[in-house]
Write an enzyme that holds these catalytic residues in place. Structure first.
Site, mmCIF file in Angstrom:
data_model
loop_
_atom_site.group_PDB
_atom_site.id
_atom_site.type_symbol
_atom_site.label_atom_id
_atom_site.label_comp_id
_atom_site.label_asym_id
_atom_site.label_seq_id
_atom_site.Cartn_x
_atom_site.Cartn_y
_atom_site.Cartn_z
ATOM 1 N N ARG A 101 7.364 8.209 9.444
ATOM 2 C CA ARG A 101 7.429 6.927 8.714
ATOM 3 C C ARG A 101 8.866 6.754 8.269
ATOM 4 O O ARG A 101 9.412 7.588 7.528
ATOM 5 C CB ARG A 101 6.493 6.940 7.506
ATOM 6 C CG ARG A 101 6.804 5.836 6.514
ATOM 7 C CD ARG A 101 5.764 5.684 5.437
ATOM 8 N NE ARG A 101 4.544 5.134 5.963
ATOM 9 C CZ ARG A 101 3.581 4.596 5.215
ATOM 10 N NH1 ARG A 101 3.706 4.542 3.905
ATOM 11 N NH2 ARG A 101 2.493 4.102 5.763
ATOM 12 N N HIS A 128 3.440 -1.314 12.161
ATOM 13 C CA HIS A 128 2.535 -0.342 11.526
ATOM 14 C C HIS A 128 1.313 -0.190 12.448
ATOM 15 O O HIS A 128 0.199 -0.625 12.127
ATOM 16 C CB HIS A 128 2.139 -0.837 10.135
ATOM 17 C CG HIS A 128 1.567 0.225 9.245
ATOM 18 N ND1 HIS A 128 1.414 1.542 9.636
ATOM 19 C CD2 HIS A 128 1.088 0.161 7.967
ATOM 20 C CE1 HIS A 128 0.884 2.236 8.640
ATOM 21 N NE2 HIS A 128 0.677 1.430 7.634
ATOM 22 N N GLN A 131 -2.112 1.459 11.392
ATOM 23 C CA GLN A 131 -2.844 0.599 10.469
ATOM 24 C C GLN A 131 -3.712 -0.403 11.249
ATOM 25 O O GLN A 131 -4.918 -0.518 11.007
ATOM 26 C CB GLN A 131 -1.844 -0.165 9.580
ATOM 27 C CG GLN A 131 -2.499 -1.123 8.623
ATOM 28 C CD GLN A 131 -3.325 -0.403 7.564
ATOM 29 O OE1 GLN A 131 -2.823 0.486 6.908
ATOM 30 N NE2 GLN A 131 -4.575 -0.784 7.401
ATOM 31 N N ASP A 220 -1.372 -8.775 2.861
ATOM 32 C CA ASP A 220 -0.575 -7.578 2.565
ATOM 33 C C ASP A 220 0.435 -7.987 1.489
ATOM 34 O O ASP A 220 0.610 -9.180 1.197
ATOM 35 C CB ASP A 220 0.131 -7.097 3.843
ATOM 36 C CG ASP A 220 0.886 -5.779 3.652
ATOM 37 O OD1 ASP A 220 0.683 -5.098 2.614
ATOM 38 O OD2 ASP A 220 1.688 -5.427 4.538
ATOM 39 N N CYS A 260 -4.222 -3.857 3.905
ATOM 40 C CA CYS A 260 -3.894 -2.485 4.336
ATOM 41 C C CYS A 260 -3.725 -1.554 3.141
ATOM 42 O O CYS A 260 -3.834 -0.341 3.290
ATOM 43 C CB CYS A 260 -2.651 -2.497 5.206
ATOM 44 S SG CYS A 260 -1.213 -3.168 4.371
ATOM 45 N N ARG A 288 -8.760 4.741 8.708
ATOM 46 C CA ARG A 288 -7.466 5.281 9.161
ATOM 47 C C ARG A 288 -7.644 6.726 9.626
ATOM 48 O O ARG A 288 -7.078 7.151 10.632
ATOM 49 C CB ARG A 288 -6.433 5.250 8.017
ATOM 50 C CG ARG A 288 -6.054 3.863 7.513
ATOM 51 C CD ARG A 288 -5.145 3.147 8.475
ATOM 52 N NE ARG A 288 -3.943 3.887 8.800
ATOM 53 C CZ ARG A 288 -2.836 3.937 8.057
ATOM 54 N NH1 ARG A 288 -2.765 3.240 6.946
ATOM 55 N NH2 ARG A 288 -1.777 4.633 8.440
HETATM 56 N N1 CP Z 1 -1.752 1.324 4.358
HETATM 57 C C1 CP Z 1 -0.873 2.337 4.286
HETATM 58 O O1 CP Z 1 -0.186 2.689 5.258
HETATM 59 O O2 CP Z 1 -0.813 2.942 3.071
HETATM 60 P P1 CP Z 1 0.271 4.010 2.605
HETATM 61 O O3 CP Z 1 1.586 3.290 2.500
HETATM 62 O O4 CP Z 1 -0.219 4.509 1.292
HETATM 63 O O5 CP Z 1 0.348 5.090 3.648
HETATM 64 N N1 NVA Z 2 3.959 -4.001 4.635
HETATM 65 C C1 NVA Z 2 3.765 -2.858 3.783
HETATM 66 C C2 NVA Z 2 2.687 -1.996 4.316
HETATM 67 C C3 NVA Z 2 2.385 -0.785 3.483
HETATM 68 C C4 NVA Z 2 1.310 0.049 4.076
HETATM 69 C C5 NVA Z 2 5.059 -2.095 3.652
HETATM 70 O O1 NVA Z 2 5.734 -1.895 4.674
HETATM 71 O O2 NVA Z 2 5.423 -1.702 2.539
#
Ligand code: CP
Ligand code: NVA
Length: 305
Positions: A101, A128, A131, A220, A260, A288
């Site tokens: 990530r 993502h 997700q 989101d 999400c 997930r």
């Molecule tokens: N939805 C999601 O990816 O959550 P986190 O940022 O907590 O991993």
């Molecule tokens: N769009 C959000 C998703 C988090 C899971 C971010 O990137 O922060």
């Protein structure tokens, strides 16, 4: 040849269907596949915070018999302390898989290119994919199909929204993105999804038009990780896209609401909707785990387990 999962488009429609079918079997029987990652260490490199992605990956890795190593930006300093090429080569000598990530999609693409072990994208600023794989599985579970599903994505055209556009190249969806001028999704991803011609894709600047008769209402946060300085400006631009009871009444009566997570309750979604009868958010979060286990098993050539 090793495979990566850096974007939904890395898998064919058939492969994604197999992932969903395997995820269903894993959900029914979580000990299935318990030896697939035996003696395998998975490096989980996180340059941004995470609850769901980190915990579901680490749990899934342990359930499949592997070990996980949580690595923050303080240690590897990918591309800073040494090149991504060198880090990819060295990591490949120790671990059997990498989950990452980070901010830039191109860093993840580089890691995938040079690593000799599978690399999974656990979120970038652009995409993502894990997700939206979990989300599609949740839609299938709740609504029984993806075909022509009318999905209203309301709010910021971010990494999650871009991954829904990639999903439109694999399944015939009816995706309406309700957003403001200036917060639209990535134009190249939008264009590529449209060019595939498989799905109906619209950008709507009117919240009520975007949500009308939707089977799935998705939202989101308005400012993603790394963009929190834009929060106030985004709140002004996107406030009319808040998923509240009034707006939700325009969707189909049996619609599901997805997010999400993490959510900013009271901003992009209200408590009454998030905790209301249409909400699928916690099932979505659970899924997930099952879907990512299926993705890891697929990358290890064990999708038939
Ligand atoms: N939805 C999601 O990816 O959550 P986190 O940022 O907590 O991993
Ligand atoms: N769009 C959000 C998703 C988090 C899971 C971010 O990137 O922060």
């Amino acid at each position: 040849m090793k495979r990566d999962f850096l974007a939904i488009t890395d898998f064919t429609t058939e492969e994604i269907q197999e992932v969903f079918s395997l995820a269903g079997r894993l959900k029914e029987n979580p000990s299935k596949g318990s030896g697939v990652l035996k003696s395998t260490t998975v490096a989980c490199i996180f340059h941004k915070p995470s609850l769901r992605t980190r915990i579901s990956f680490e749990t899934g890795i342990h359930q499949l018999g592997g070990n996980s190593l949580y690595v923050t930006e303080k240690e590897i300093q990918l591309g800073v302390r040494e090149s991504i090429y060198d880090a990819a080569k060295v990591l490949s000598r120790y671990v059997g898989m990498i989950v990452i990530r980070t901010f830039e999609q191109r860093d993840v693409d580089q890691l995938g290119k040079h690593a000799e072990v599978p690399v999974i994208n656990g979120l970038t600023d652009l995409l993502h994919p894990c997700q939206v794989m979990g989300d599609m599985f949740t839609v299938l579970e709740k609504k029984g199909r993806l075909q022509d599903m009318r999905i209203a994505y309301l709010g910021d055209g971010n990494n999650v929204c871009n991954s829904w556009l990639n999903a439109c190249t694999r399944f015939p969806l009816d995706l309406r993105i309700g957003t403001a001028q200036g917060t639209e999704p990535n134009p190249e991803i939008l264009e590529r999804a449209r060019r595939t011609g498989l799905s109906k894709i619209e950008i709507c600047y009117e919240p009520e038009a975007a949500i009308a008769d939707a089977d799935v209402v998705y939202t989101d946060v308005w400012a993603s990780m790394g963009q929190k300085d834009l929060a106030q400006e985004r709140a002004k631009l996107l406030s009319s896209f808040q998923v509240n009871s009034k707006l939700l009444s325009k969707a189909t009566p049996d619609c599901i609401v997805m997010h999400c997570l993490p959510a900013n309750r009271g901003e992009e979604i209200t408590d009454e909707v998030m905790d209301g009868p249409h909400s699928a958010v916690f099932d979505q979060a659970e899924n997930r785990l099952h879907v990512q286990k299926a993705i890891m098993m697929t990358l290890f050539g064990r999708s038939n387990t």
